[in-house]
Design an enzyme around this catalytic site. Structure first.
Site, PDB file in Angstrom:
ATOM      1  N   HIS A  85     -21.193   0.941  25.808  1.00 26.02           N
ATOM      2  CA  HIS A  85     -20.604   1.414  26.841  1.00 26.02           C
ATOM      3  C   HIS A  85     -19.014   1.274  26.930  1.00 26.02           C
ATOM      4  CE1 HIS A  85     -20.779  -2.467  28.451  1.00 26.02           C
ATOM      5  NE2 HIS A  85     -19.898  -2.247  29.354  1.00 26.02           N
ATOM      6  N   HIS A 100     -13.601   2.010  28.771  1.00 22.02           N
ATOM      7  CA  HIS A 100     -14.794   1.716  29.218  1.00 22.02           C
ATOM      8  C   HIS A 100     -15.765   2.765  29.841  1.00 22.02           C
ATOM      9  CE1 HIS A 100     -17.662  -0.410  32.042  1.00 22.02           C
ATOM     10  NE2 HIS A 100     -17.401  -1.360  31.387  1.00 22.02           N
TER      11      HIS A 100
END
Length: 187
Positions: A85, A100
């Protein structure tokens, strides 16, 4: 596949997705480009206190309209996560960039994410890095906002936010993959 290979694939899994085609855009030294299409938001508007405070660095949030993150500059992958992620990279000119995907998405344990690069890989701007399933993120109760942050600001002489000049959507600019976001000058 031997035991070592099996363990390696467990801890460095890149997911199940096929690699999207690379994007192509011109680059300049010291410029970080949008890694995804979406609506640009100021970092202080990101609903995460650590990110919004600027503690991690300066940058932008992008409410994505597509599900692939591309390299925002030429450089080397400096960090990856098992959950796919987030990713860190060091640009050719030494800028440290952290990308992110989502808020709280670490809790998804990699479900809905695929990573196409490994730590140490040399990448070109526009090369696919991560794909993510926006609907899976929302179904898990998380926001899918993408944050692009330049860290280690003490190494910089200046950083200019240039990503705010796109077409407005709900008061915020729309950015396309490859649009300039930040211009940094090192000391």
């Amino acid at each position: 596949m031997g035991l070592l290979d099996s363990l390696k694939s467990t801890f460095t899994s890149t997911g199940e997705a096929s690699v999207p085609p690379a994007a192509s855009f011109a680059t300049r030294e010291g410029v970080i480009y949008a890694p995804v299409n979406g609506v640009l938001v100021n970092l202080n508007e990101v609903p995460d206190e650590t990110i919004a405070s600027g503690m991690l660095g300066q940058g932008y949030g992008i409410e994505p309209i597509t599900g692939t993150i591309y390299a925002p500059a030429n450089g080397r992958i400096g960090a990856t996560t098992v959950t796919n992620h987030s990713i860190g990279m060091i640009t050719e000119d030494g800028l440290r960039v952290f990308i992110h995907v989502g808020l709280g998405t670490v809790e998804m344990n990699g479900k809905g994410f695929a990573r196409f690069v490994e730590m140490g890989d040399v990448v070109k701007a526009g090369q696919p890095l991560i794909s993510f399933d926006r609907e899976a993120i929302k179904a898990a109760g998380h926001e899918d906002i993408v944050t692009v942050i330049v860290s280690e600001l003490d190494r910089l002489k200046s950083i200019d936010h240039v990503g705010e000049s796109g077409t407005l959507i709900g008061g915020n600019p729309l950015v396309k993959l490859g649009d300039p976001l930040l211009v940094a000058k090192t000391k």
